[in-house]
Design a protein around this motif. Structure first.
Motif, PDB file in Angstrom:
ATOM      1  N   UNK A  84      25.943  17.813  27.403  1.00 45.34           N
ATOM      2  CA  UNK A  84      24.627  18.281  27.832  1.00 45.34           C
ATOM      3  C   UNK A  84      23.588  17.690  26.891  1.00 45.34           C
ATOM      4  N   UNK A  85      22.625  17.001  27.459  1.00 44.60           N
ATOM      5  CA  UNK A  85      21.617  16.362  26.628  1.00 44.60           C
ATOM      6  C   UNK A  85      20.681  17.403  26.024  1.00 44.60           C
ATOM      7  N   UNK A  86      20.354  17.243  24.745  1.00 44.31           N
ATOM      8  CA  UNK A  86      19.421  18.180  24.127  1.00 44.31           C
ATOM      9  C   UNK A  86      18.014  17.977  24.664  1.00 44.31           C
ATOM     10  N   UNK A  87      17.190  18.999  24.527  1.00 37.69           N
ATOM     11  CA  UNK A  87      15.776  18.839  24.868  1.00 37.69           C
ATOM     12  C   UNK A  87      15.137  17.956  23.808  1.00 37.69           C
ATOM     13  N   UNK A  88      14.633  16.806  24.218  1.00 36.60           N
ATOM     14  CA  UNK A  88      14.054  15.858  23.278  1.00 36.60           C
ATOM     15  C   UNK A  88      12.582  15.609  23.607  1.00 36.60           C
ATOM     16  N   UNK A  89      11.765  15.629  22.582  1.00 35.93           N
ATOM     17  CA  UNK A  89      10.365  15.266  22.751  1.00 35.93           C
ATOM     18  C   UNK A  89      10.279  13.748  22.789  1.00 35.93           C
ATOM     19  N   UNK A  90       9.755  13.156  23.859  1.00 40.64           N
ATOM     20  CA  UNK A  90       9.687  11.695  23.921  1.00 40.64           C
ATOM     21  C   UNK A  90       8.858  11.125  22.768  1.00 40.64           C
ATOM     22  N   UNK A  91       9.357  10.047  22.173  1.00 45.56           N
ATOM     23  CA  UNK A  91       8.606   9.346  21.138  1.00 45.56           C
ATOM     24  C   UNK A  91       7.549   8.505  21.848  1.00 45.56           C
ATOM     25  N   UNK A  92       6.262   8.808  21.651  1.00 42.98           N
ATOM     26  CA  UNK A  92       5.222   8.221  22.496  1.00 42.98           C
ATOM     27  C   UNK A  92       4.709   6.863  22.026  1.00 42.98           C
ATOM     28  N   UNK A  93       5.616   6.012  21.545  1.00 38.13           N
ATOM     29  CA  UNK A  93       5.219   4.695  21.064  1.00 38.13           C
ATOM     30  C   UNK A  93       6.095   3.632  21.703  1.00 38.13           C
ATOM     31  N   UNK A  94       5.535   2.451  21.866  1.00 37.22           N
ATOM     32  CA  UNK A  94       6.221   1.376  22.582  1.00 37.22           C
ATOM     33  C   UNK A  94       7.382   0.814  21.779  1.00 37.22           C
ATOM     34  N   UNK A  95       8.439   0.469  22.503  1.00 36.20           N
ATOM     35  CA  UNK A  95       9.574  -0.261  21.950  1.00 36.20           C
ATOM     36  C   UNK A  95       9.456  -1.687  22.475  1.00 36.20           C
ATOM     37  N   UNK A  96       9.021  -2.592  21.611  1.00 38.61           N
ATOM     38  CA  UNK A  96       8.729  -3.956  22.038  1.00 38.61           C
ATOM     39  C   UNK A  96       9.978  -4.841  21.951  1.00 38.61           C
ATOM     40  N   UNK A 119      23.382  13.168  16.808  1.00 34.35           N
ATOM     41  CA  UNK A 119      22.827  14.491  16.597  1.00 34.35           C
ATOM     42  C   UNK A 119      21.936  14.917  17.750  1.00 34.35           C
ATOM     43  N   UNK A 120      20.713  15.301  17.419  1.00 38.72           N
ATOM     44  CA  UNK A 120      19.778  15.794  18.431  1.00 38.72           C
ATOM     45  C   UNK A 120      18.983  14.674  19.094  1.00 38.72           C
ATOM     46  N   UNK A 121      19.244  13.426  18.696  1.00 38.37           N
ATOM     47  CA  UNK A 121      18.550  12.278  19.292  1.00 38.37           C
ATOM     48  C   UNK A 121      19.566  11.496  20.121  1.00 38.37           C
ATOM     49  N   UNK A 122      19.447  11.603  21.443  1.00 41.10           N
ATOM     50  CA  UNK A 122      20.457  11.008  22.312  1.00 41.10           C
ATOM     51  C   UNK A 122      19.808  10.035  23.305  1.00 41.10           C
ATOM     52  N   UNK A 123      19.119  10.585  24.314  1.00 46.26           N
ATOM     53  CA  UNK A 123      18.470   9.713  25.293  1.00 46.26           C
ATOM     54  C   UNK A 123      17.204   9.082  24.735  1.00 46.26           C
ATOM     55  N   UNK A 124      16.562   9.762  23.767  1.00 46.15           N
ATOM     56  CA  UNK A 124      15.345   9.224  23.136  1.00 46.15           C
ATOM     57  C   UNK A 124      15.747   8.374  21.933  1.00 46.15           C
ATOM     58  N   UNK A 125      16.431   7.276  22.228  1.00 44.71           N
ATOM     59  CA  UNK A 125      16.856   6.328  21.205  1.00 44.71           C
ATOM     60  C   UNK A 125      16.559   4.921  21.693  1.00 44.71           C
ATOM     61  N   UNK A 277       7.991  16.707  17.702  1.00 47.12           N
ATOM     62  CA  UNK A 277       6.780  16.214  18.339  1.00 47.12           C
ATOM     63  C   UNK A 277       5.641  15.933  17.380  1.00 47.12           C
ATOM     64  N   UNK A 278       5.868  16.172  16.071  1.00 47.62           N
ATOM     65  CA  UNK A 278       4.843  15.842  15.078  1.00 47.62           C
ATOM     66  C   UNK A 278       5.077  14.413  14.624  1.00 47.62           C
ATOM     67  N   UNK A 279       4.268  13.498  15.129  1.00 48.87           N
ATOM     68  CA  UNK A 279       4.442  12.085  14.835  1.00 48.87           C
ATOM     69  C   UNK A 279       3.366  11.563  13.883  1.00 48.87           C
ATOM     70  N   UNK A 280       2.791  12.456  13.097  1.00 50.99           N
ATOM     71  CA  UNK A 280       1.762  12.054  12.145  1.00 50.99           C
ATOM     72  C   UNK A 280       2.394  11.533  10.862  1.00 50.99           C
ATOM     73  N   UNK A 281       1.651  10.732  10.144  1.00 52.24           N
ATOM     74  CA  UNK A 281       2.008  10.226   8.813  1.00 52.24           C
ATOM     75  C   UNK A 281       3.437   9.682   8.747  1.00 52.24           C
ATOM     76  N   UNK A 282       3.732   8.639   9.534  1.00 55.00           N
ATOM     77  CA  UNK A 282       5.072   8.056   9.504  1.00 55.00           C
ATOM     78  C   UNK A 282       5.385   7.420   8.147  1.00 55.00           C
ATOM     79  N   UNK A 283       6.656   7.363   7.833  1.00 54.83           N
ATOM     80  CA  UNK A 283       7.126   6.681   6.632  1.00 54.83           C
ATOM     81  C   UNK A 283       6.618   5.244   6.639  1.00 54.83           C
ATOM     82  N   UNK A 284       6.022   4.822   5.545  1.00 56.17           N
ATOM     83  CA  UNK A 284       5.398   3.495   5.500  1.00 56.17           C
ATOM     84  C   UNK A 284       6.392   2.422   5.049  1.00 56.17           C
TER      85      UNK A 284
END
Length: 330
Positions: A84-96, A119-125, A277-284
């Motif tokens: 059963x796929x976990x509930x995943x918040x879509x990562x709202x950035x392009x995969x180029x 783990x909890x990241x399955x379809x959103x990979x 769903x908090x996509x602020x301040x990503x690792x640089x």
């Protein structure tokens, strides 16, 4: 000589770009039925979940037919099912996609997107997305990039060629360059090569340097620096070239130099988890380039990410968590 066991092909198709789970029953055990083994093996899911899967016919054998809950335990038997796929918040950035041919796909992964299901990241990979978007169900990853790190990842199109590309990374025949934004220390002589022994224990979030023969080697170079009004030192952009591939190697080595990478939730201290769903301040940290000789075609490849790290583009917007434009490195 011990004969290599044959693994039957999966009788189930992928779902949302994700492979079904394959379980081989161990050669030794005291279980009487397939159900008894799966209830124990999947104890985290609970007996009710496993029973529900049997009742729905979701656990199948090599012939694709449902396996009965009371089917006798047979050592070496293979069964498949879709988790059963976990509930995943879509990562709202392009995969180029940087490059695609009949052998490989090179993608420029955004921050927050895991490379492969875990783990909890399955379809959103990245892998599942590319399988769906490029209609390449056999696509596999030749290596992995941390979920919080952006940049280049190499995937293989043909399963029979995956080993040749994985061997490049195992034998350190891929030149990788990373870029990071971190504090600037004018008193620290650079460039320099950092050598240490890094250990990572299962179940522990962070890796650490320990006494012993070095197993991690990184070259750290200063690219440029700038002042930040009202703050000592300022910020700098660094080129990081790992000669080895230990877990969190670059992050550990930068902390050891007193230059923790901006946005790092683990080093120098573990911070509280951010909400989904908090996509602020990503690792640089950015995997800027990959360079290697193609083991199948002999072609010389050099790929480069077009991303810009957000804290370097505008530190104030990155720190406030408001920079979500294309220059944000996403």
């Amino acid at each position: 000589m011990r004969r290599k066991s044959h693994t039957p092909p999966s009788p189930l198709p992928q779902r949302h770009g994700v492979d079904p789970v394959r379980v081989r029953l161990p050669a030794a055990g005291t279980w009487r039925t397939v159900r008894e083994h799966l209830v124990e093996r999947l104890s985290g899911a609970g007996a009710g979940v496993v029973d529900g899967m049997f009742d729905a016919g979701r656990i199948v054998g090599a012939d694709g037919r449902p396996v009965a809950a009371d089917a006798p335990y047979v050592p070496g038997l293979f069964v498949w099912f879709h988790r059963d796929l976990p509930d995943e918040v879509p990562v709202p950035f392009a995969l180029e996609v940087v490059h695609r041919d009949e052998h490989i796909v090179v993608a420029d992964k955004p921050h927050f997107l895991a490379t492969t299901p875990r783990g909890s990241h399955v379809a959103e990979t990245a892998l599942a997305r590319l399988r769906r978007e490029l209609d390449l169900p056999a696509l596999t990853a030749a290596h992995r990039l941390d979920r919080l790190t952006a940049g280049l990842v190499l995937f293989t199109v043909r399963p029979e060629e995956r080993g040749a590309y994985q061997t490049l990374f195992r034998d350190r025949r891929v030149r990788k360059e990373y870029e990071a934004v971190a504090p600037y220390d004018p008193a620290l002589p650079l460039p320099r090569t950092v050598r240490s022994r890094i250990a990572k224990e299962r179940g522990v979030l962070t890796a650490r340097e320990v006494p012993g023969e070095p197993n991690a080697v990184s070259r750290v170079e200063l690219v440029e620096h700038r002042d930040r009004p009202g703050e000592p030192g300022g910020l700098a952009r660094y080129r990081l070239t790992p000669a080895t591939g230990q877990t969190h190697q670059l992050r550990v080595h930068m902390v050891a130099l007193g230059l923790p990478i901006l946005g790092d939730p683990l080093y120098p201290e573990v911070t509280a988890p951010v909400p989904a769903g908090d996509f602020r301040r990503p690792l640089q940290l950015l995997a800027r380039s990959l360079e290697f000789t193609d083991p199948v075609t002999g072609e010389e490849h050099r790929f480069r990410s077009g991303r810009v790290l957000a804290a370097w583009a505008c530190h104030a917007r990155w720190a406030a968590g408001t920079d979500d434009g294309p220059s944000a490195g996403q």
